[in-house]
Design a protein around this motif. Structure first.
Motif, PDB file in Angstrom:
ATOM      1  N   ALA A 118     -29.124 -64.030 -25.005  1.00 58.51           N
ATOM      2  CA  ALA A 118     -28.912 -62.927 -24.063  1.00 58.51           C
ATOM      3  C   ALA A 118     -28.152 -61.775 -24.693  1.00 58.51           C
ATOM      4  CB  ALA A 118     -28.159 -63.426 -22.837  1.00 58.51           C
ATOM      5  N   SER A 119     -27.795 -61.913 -25.972  1.00 64.74           N
ATOM      6  CA  SER A 119     -27.028 -60.863 -26.646  1.00 64.74           C
ATOM      7  C   SER A 119     -27.836 -59.591 -26.851  1.00 64.74           C
ATOM      8  CB  SER A 119     -26.534 -61.373 -28.008  1.00 64.74           C
ATOM      9  OG  SER A 119     -25.701 -62.498 -27.833  1.00 64.74           O
ATOM     10  N   GLY A 120     -29.171 -59.693 -26.801  1.00 63.93           N
ATOM     11  CA  GLY A 120     -30.025 -58.511 -26.958  1.00 63.93           C
ATOM     12  C   GLY A 120     -30.427 -58.270 -28.388  1.00 63.93           C
ATOM     13  N   VAL A 121     -29.470 -57.966 -29.236  1.00 61.21           N
ATOM     14  CA  VAL A 121     -29.701 -57.805 -30.668  1.00 61.21           C
ATOM     15  C   VAL A 121     -28.904 -58.892 -31.378  1.00 61.21           C
ATOM     16  CG1 VAL A 121     -29.448 -56.316 -32.674  1.00 61.21           C
ATOM     17  CG2 VAL A 121     -30.063 -55.324 -30.462  1.00 61.21           C
ATOM     18  N   ILE A 122     -29.579 -59.672 -32.230  1.00 55.43           N
ATOM     19  CA  ILE A 122     -28.927 -60.821 -32.865  1.00 55.43           C
ATOM     20  C   ILE A 122     -28.897 -60.650 -34.372  1.00 55.43           C
ATOM     21  CG2 ILE A 122     -29.094 -63.306 -33.297  1.00 55.43           C
ATOM     22  CD1 ILE A 122     -30.246 -63.633 -30.542  1.00 55.43           C
ATOM     23  N   ASP A 123     -27.700 -60.749 -34.920  1.00 55.20           N
ATOM     24  CA  ASP A 123     -27.532 -60.921 -36.361  1.00 55.20           C
ATOM     25  C   ASP A 123     -26.505 -62.035 -36.553  1.00 55.20           C
ATOM     26  OD1 ASP A 123     -24.970 -59.833 -36.015  1.00 55.20           O
ATOM     27  OD2 ASP A 123     -25.509 -57.883 -36.839  1.00 55.20           O
ATOM     28  N   GLU A 124     -26.090 -62.252 -37.791  1.00 53.93           N
ATOM     29  CA  GLU A 124     -25.226 -63.395 -38.072  1.00 53.93           C
ATOM     30  C   GLU A 124     -23.831 -63.272 -37.475  1.00 53.93           C
ATOM     31  OE1 GLU A 124     -28.571 -63.563 -40.937  1.00 53.93           O
ATOM     32  OE2 GLU A 124     -27.260 -61.967 -40.195  1.00 53.93           O
ATOM     33  N   THR A 125     -23.471 -62.112 -36.934  1.00 56.49           N
ATOM     34  CA  THR A 125     -22.167 -61.932 -36.290  1.00 56.49           C
ATOM     35  C   THR A 125     -22.237 -62.071 -34.774  1.00 56.49           C
ATOM     36  OG1 THR A 125     -22.391 -59.522 -36.042  1.00 56.49           O
ATOM     37  CG2 THR A 125     -21.529 -60.342 -38.147  1.00 56.49           C
ATOM     38  N   GLU A 222     -22.441 -69.854 -45.634  1.00 54.56           N
ATOM     39  CA  GLU A 222     -23.084 -68.739 -44.934  1.00 54.56           C
ATOM     40  C   GLU A 222     -24.334 -69.187 -44.183  1.00 54.56           C
ATOM     41  OE1 GLU A 222     -22.040 -65.444 -44.737  1.00 54.56           O
ATOM     42  OE2 GLU A 222     -20.212 -66.241 -45.647  1.00 54.56           O
ATOM     43  N   GLY A 223     -24.709 -68.382 -43.182  1.00 50.45           N
ATOM     44  CA  GLY A 223     -25.937 -68.606 -42.443  1.00 50.45           C
ATOM     45  C   GLY A 223     -26.867 -67.419 -42.611  1.00 50.45           C
ATOM     46  N   TYR A 224     -28.188 -67.677 -42.532  1.00 50.98           N
ATOM     47  CA  TYR A 224     -29.187 -66.628 -42.747  1.00 50.98           C
ATOM     48  C   TYR A 224     -30.271 -66.729 -41.676  1.00 50.98           C
ATOM     49  CZ  TYR A 224     -26.951 -66.298 -47.311  1.00 50.98           C
ATOM     50  OH  TYR A 224     -26.031 -66.150 -48.321  1.00 50.98           O
ATOM     51  N   LEU A 225     -30.412 -65.686 -40.893  1.00 55.31           N
ATOM     52  CA  LEU A 225     -31.480 -65.631 -39.897  1.00 55.31           C
ATOM     53  C   LEU A 225     -32.810 -65.364 -40.586  1.00 55.31           C
ATOM     54  CD1 LEU A 225     -29.582 -63.636 -37.175  1.00 55.31           C
ATOM     55  CD2 LEU A 225     -30.821 -65.765 -36.708  1.00 55.31           C
ATOM     56  N   LEU A 226     -33.807 -66.188 -40.255  1.00 59.46           N
ATOM     57  CA  LEU A 226     -35.157 -66.014 -40.798  1.00 59.46           C
ATOM     58  C   LEU A 226     -36.063 -65.545 -39.666  1.00 59.46           C
ATOM     59  CD1 LEU A 226     -35.484 -69.245 -43.002  1.00 59.46           C
ATOM     60  CD2 LEU A 226     -34.583 -66.986 -43.652  1.00 59.46           C
ATOM     61  N   ALA A 227     -36.177 -64.243 -39.518  1.00 55.71           N
ATOM     62  CA  ALA A 227     -37.023 -63.665 -38.478  1.00 55.71           C
ATOM     63  C   ALA A 227     -38.409 -63.397 -39.036  1.00 55.71           C
ATOM     64  CB  ALA A 227     -36.405 -62.379 -37.940  1.00 55.71           C
ATOM     65  N   GLY A 228     -39.352 -63.197 -38.143  1.00 57.13           N
ATOM     66  CA  GLY A 228     -40.706 -62.846 -38.529  1.00 57.13           C
ATOM     67  C   GLY A 228     -41.074 -61.506 -37.929  1.00 57.13           C
ATOM     68  N   GLU A 229     -41.690 -61.556 -36.749  1.00 52.07           N
ATOM     69  CA  GLU A 229     -42.105 -60.325 -36.068  1.00 52.07           C
ATOM     70  C   GLU A 229     -42.059 -60.569 -34.569  1.00 52.07           C
ATOM     71  OE1 GLU A 229     -46.113 -57.522 -35.937  1.00 52.07           O
ATOM     72  OE2 GLU A 229     -45.716 -58.777 -37.690  1.00 52.07           O
ATOM     73  N   ARG A 230     -41.548 -59.596 -33.830  1.00 45.10           N
ATOM     74  CA  ARG A 230     -41.494 -59.730 -32.377  1.00 45.10           C
ATOM     75  C   ARG A 230     -42.874 -59.492 -31.792  1.00 45.10           C
ATOM     76  NH1 ARG A 230     -40.829 -57.286 -27.560  1.00 45.10           N
ATOM     77  NH2 ARG A 230     -39.301 -58.159 -26.091  1.00 45.10           N
ATOM     78  N   ALA A 288     -35.912 -62.170 -24.940  1.00 44.57           N
ATOM     79  CA  ALA A 288     -36.652 -61.429 -25.971  1.00 44.57           C
ATOM     80  C   ALA A 288     -35.742 -60.604 -26.878  1.00 44.57           C
ATOM     81  CB  ALA A 288     -37.696 -60.523 -25.302  1.00 44.57           C
ATOM     82  N   PRO A 289     -34.784 -61.239 -27.533  1.00 46.41           N
ATOM     83  CA  PRO A 289     -33.845 -60.469 -28.356  1.00 46.41           C
ATOM     84  C   PRO A 289     -34.508 -59.893 -29.608  1.00 46.41           C
ATOM     85  CG  PRO A 289     -33.577 -62.803 -28.774  1.00 46.41           C
ATOM     86  CD  PRO A 289     -34.561 -62.690 -27.631  1.00 46.41           C
ATOM     87  N   HIS A 290     -33.909 -58.852 -30.122  1.00 40.60           N
ATOM     88  CA  HIS A 290     -34.320 -58.319 -31.422  1.00 40.60           C
ATOM     89  C   HIS A 290     -33.511 -59.054 -32.482  1.00 40.60           C
ATOM     90  CE1 HIS A 290     -35.636 -55.553 -34.518  1.00 40.60           C
ATOM     91  NE2 HIS A 290     -34.374 -55.357 -34.866  1.00 40.60           N
ATOM     92  N   VAL A 291     -34.179 -59.773 -33.353  1.00 39.71           N
ATOM     93  CA  VAL A 291     -33.504 -60.614 -34.340  1.00 39.71           C
ATOM     94  C   VAL A 291     -33.555 -59.927 -35.700  1.00 39.71           C
ATOM     95  CG1 VAL A 291     -33.386 -62.894 -35.395  1.00 39.71           C
ATOM     96  CG2 VAL A 291     -34.207 -62.656 -33.039  1.00 39.71           C
ATOM     97  N   CYS A 292     -32.394 -59.763 -36.308  1.00 39.57           N
ATOM     98  CA  CYS A 292     -32.282 -59.050 -37.581  1.00 39.57           C
ATOM     99  C   CYS A 292     -32.175 -60.048 -38.737  1.00 39.57           C
ATOM    100  CB  CYS A 292     -31.045 -58.153 -37.582  1.00 39.57           C
ATOM    101  SG  CYS A 292     -30.977 -56.986 -36.201  1.00 39.57           S
ATOM    102  N   GLY A 294     -31.900 -58.914 -41.908  1.00 44.47           N
ATOM    103  CA  GLY A 294     -31.519 -58.061 -43.022  1.00 44.47           C
ATOM    104  C   GLY A 294     -30.673 -58.776 -44.060  1.00 44.47           C
ATOM    105  N   LYS A 295     -29.794 -59.668 -43.620  1.00 44.41           N
ATOM    106  CA  LYS A 295     -28.946 -60.404 -44.558  1.00 44.41           C
ATOM    107  C   LYS A 295     -29.788 -61.281 -45.475  1.00 44.41           C
ATOM    108  CE  LYS A 295     -25.067 -63.670 -44.620  1.00 44.41           C
ATOM    109  NZ  LYS A 295     -24.144 -64.477 -43.784  1.00 44.41           N
ATOM    110  N   ALA A 296     -30.771 -61.982 -44.904  1.00 44.14           N
ATOM    111  CA  ALA A 296     -31.647 -62.834 -45.718  1.00 44.14           C
ATOM    112  C   ALA A 296     -32.491 -62.000 -46.668  1.00 44.14           C
ATOM    113  CB  ALA A 296     -32.539 -63.683 -44.815  1.00 44.14           C
ATOM    114  N   ARG A 297     -32.915 -60.846 -46.224  1.00 46.30           N
ATOM    115  CA  ARG A 297     -33.712 -59.970 -47.088  1.00 46.30           C
ATOM    116  C   ARG A 297     -32.870 -59.457 -48.266  1.00 46.30           C
ATOM    117  NH1 ARG A 297     -38.549 -57.905 -44.626  1.00 46.30           N
ATOM    118  NH2 ARG A 297     -38.800 -58.642 -42.479  1.00 46.30           N
TER     119      ARG A 297
END
Length: 333
Positions: A118-125, A222-230, A288-292, A294-297
Motif C-alpha cells: 500500500a506504500s504506492g512506490v516501493i524501493d528498498e527503503t 543488502e536486499g535487491y528488488l527484482l522488478a519487471g514491468e507493470r 498496484a505499486p510502482h516497484v523500483c 534501480g538498486k539492482a540495475r
C-alpha cells in the motif's frame, strides 16, 4: 562450485538448477518432496529434508560454497501456521546451518510482498509488511528477512532478492504458478472476465539471472528488488489470448463487484488452480505499486527483458508443454 538449492522442487528452482548445471556447478537439491526432476543428472544430488530441521540442514549444506534459499510456502490466506513457520523458521534454520558449516554465501529469495504494497512506490527503503490484517504470506516474508538479518549480524555472508510477481517459462505443467495459471485460462479462451488493476510482473528467467548476479555482486546484508514491468491484467490476458487466436476476456470487473463475485466464484476458481478473486489477490491488484529496481540495475547489472517477450514465450510454452490439453492446473512455486 558446490551449490545447494532449497525449495528445489519449486518453480524458480526448476529454472535455476538446470542453469547451474549448465555452468558446470555441482548442485545439492534440497526439498521436502519425494521426487525431483533432476535425479538423473550426475551433477545433482537430491536431498529430501525439511528446511526447519536444523540437523538435516547442516548435513545438506556441509561442504557447499553457496546456498540459494528458495524454499517458501505461498498462500493467499490471512492465517496459515505452516506458511508462517516455513517462511520464518525455515529462513532462520537454513541461515544458521549455513553459518555453522562455513558456507561462503547465502542468497535468499524473498518477495516484493515483504514490503507494504500500500506504500504506492516501493524501493528498498519502503515500509515492510508488518501491519496487522495483511496476508500471512506478506507478513511472514518480512519476518523471514528479519530472521536472516540476525544471522548476518552473527557473521553470515548473505544477500536477499525480492522479485515481483513471477511468471513465464519453464513451469511445472501439472501445478502452474499462480500467474501462469491465470494466463493458461486466457490461452484456453475461458477467461470470461478479468479484474481491474495490474501489478509488476517479472520473468522467472530474469529472477534466475538476478539470483546469480546477487551471488556474485550483492553486498552483504543488502536486499535487491527484482522488478519487471507493470502490466494491466486486461491487456496481459488479452495479449496471450490474441497470440493463440483465442477470445480475450469480455469484461473487466471493478474491485467492489469482484469482491462480491469472489464469494461465489472463488471456490470454483480455486478448484482449477486460480485464486484471482481472493481478498489477498484483489488487494494486491488494487494496490498496484510502482516497484523500483534501480538498486539492482546499478549494483548488479540487472536488466529484465520486455514483457512482450515473456508473454510470447509463455504462450508458446503452454502449447508445447501440453498444458492446454489438461483440464486442471494447480498453483505452486
Amino acid at each position: 562450485m558446490r551449490i545447494a538449492v532449497t525449495g528445489a522442487g519449486g518453480y524458480v528452482a526448476r529454472n535455476l538448477v538446470p542453469t547451474l548445471v549448465s555452468q558446470g556447478h555441482t548442485v545439492t537439491a534440497v526439498d521436502g518432496s519425494p521426487t525431483l526432476p533432476w535425479t538423473a543428472e550426475a551433477a545433482v544430488r537430491a536431498v529430501r529434508a525439511d528446511v526447519r530441521d536444523a540437523p538435516a540442514m547442516r548435513a545438506a549444506l556441509d561442504g557447499t560454497d553457496l546456498v540459494f534459499h528458495l524454499a517458501a510456502r505461498i498462500t493467499l490466506r490471512q492465517t496459515d501456521p505452516l506458511a508462517w513457520s516455513v517462511n520464518t523458521d525455515g529462513v532462520r534454520t537454513v541461515a544458521r546451518a549455513a553459518l555453522a558449516v562455513g558456507v561462503g554465501r547465502l542468497v535468499h529469495c524473498s518477495s516484493v510482498h515483504a514490503y507494504d504494497l500500500a506504500s504506492g512506490v516501493i524501493d528498498e527503503t519502503s515500509p515492510r509488511a508488518v501491519r496487522a490484517g495483511l496476508p500471512v504470506y506478506d507478513r511472514s516474508k518480512a519476518r523471514g528477512e528479519l530472521e536472516l538479518a540476525r544471522v548476518v549480524d552473527a557473521g553470515l555472508d548473505a544477500v536477499t532478492v525480492n522479485p515481483t510477481g513471477i511468471y513465464g517459462p519453464v513451469d511445472h505443467v501439472g501445478r502452474l504458478a499462480p500467474t501462469n495459471a491465470v494466463l493458461r485460462r486466457a490461452a484456453l479462451g475461458t477467461a470470461f472476465l478479468d479484474v481491474a488493476g495490474g501489478f509488476d510482473f517479472v520473468d522467472v528467467r530474469d529472477v534466475v539471472a538476478g539470483l546469480l548476479l546477487a551471488a556474485r555482486l550483492g553486498r552483504t546484508g543488502e536486499g535487491y528488488l527484482l522488478a519487471g514491468e507493470r502490466l494491466v491484467m486486461h491487456e496481459m490476458l488479452g495479449a496471450v489470448a490474441g497470440l493463440l487466436g483465442r477470445r480475450p476476456p469480455l469484461l473487466t470487473v471493478p474491485f467492489a463487484c469482484a469482491r462480491a463475485i469472489g464469494v461465489v466464484a472463488g471456490p470454483l476458481s480455486r478448484r482449477d488452480g486460480v485464486d484471482a478473486l481472493s481478498p489477498a489477490a484483489l488487494g494486491t491488484l488494487r494496490a498496484a505499486p510502482h516497484v523500483c529496481s534501480g538498486k539492482a540495475r546499478r549494483e548488479l547489472g540487472y536488466a529484465p527483458r520486455p514483457s512482450r517477450e515473456t508473454l510470447r514465450d509463455t504462450a508458446a510454452f503452454l502449447v508445447t508443454s501440453g498444458a492446454l490439453r489438461r483440464t486442471r492446473a494447480r498453483t505452486g512455486r
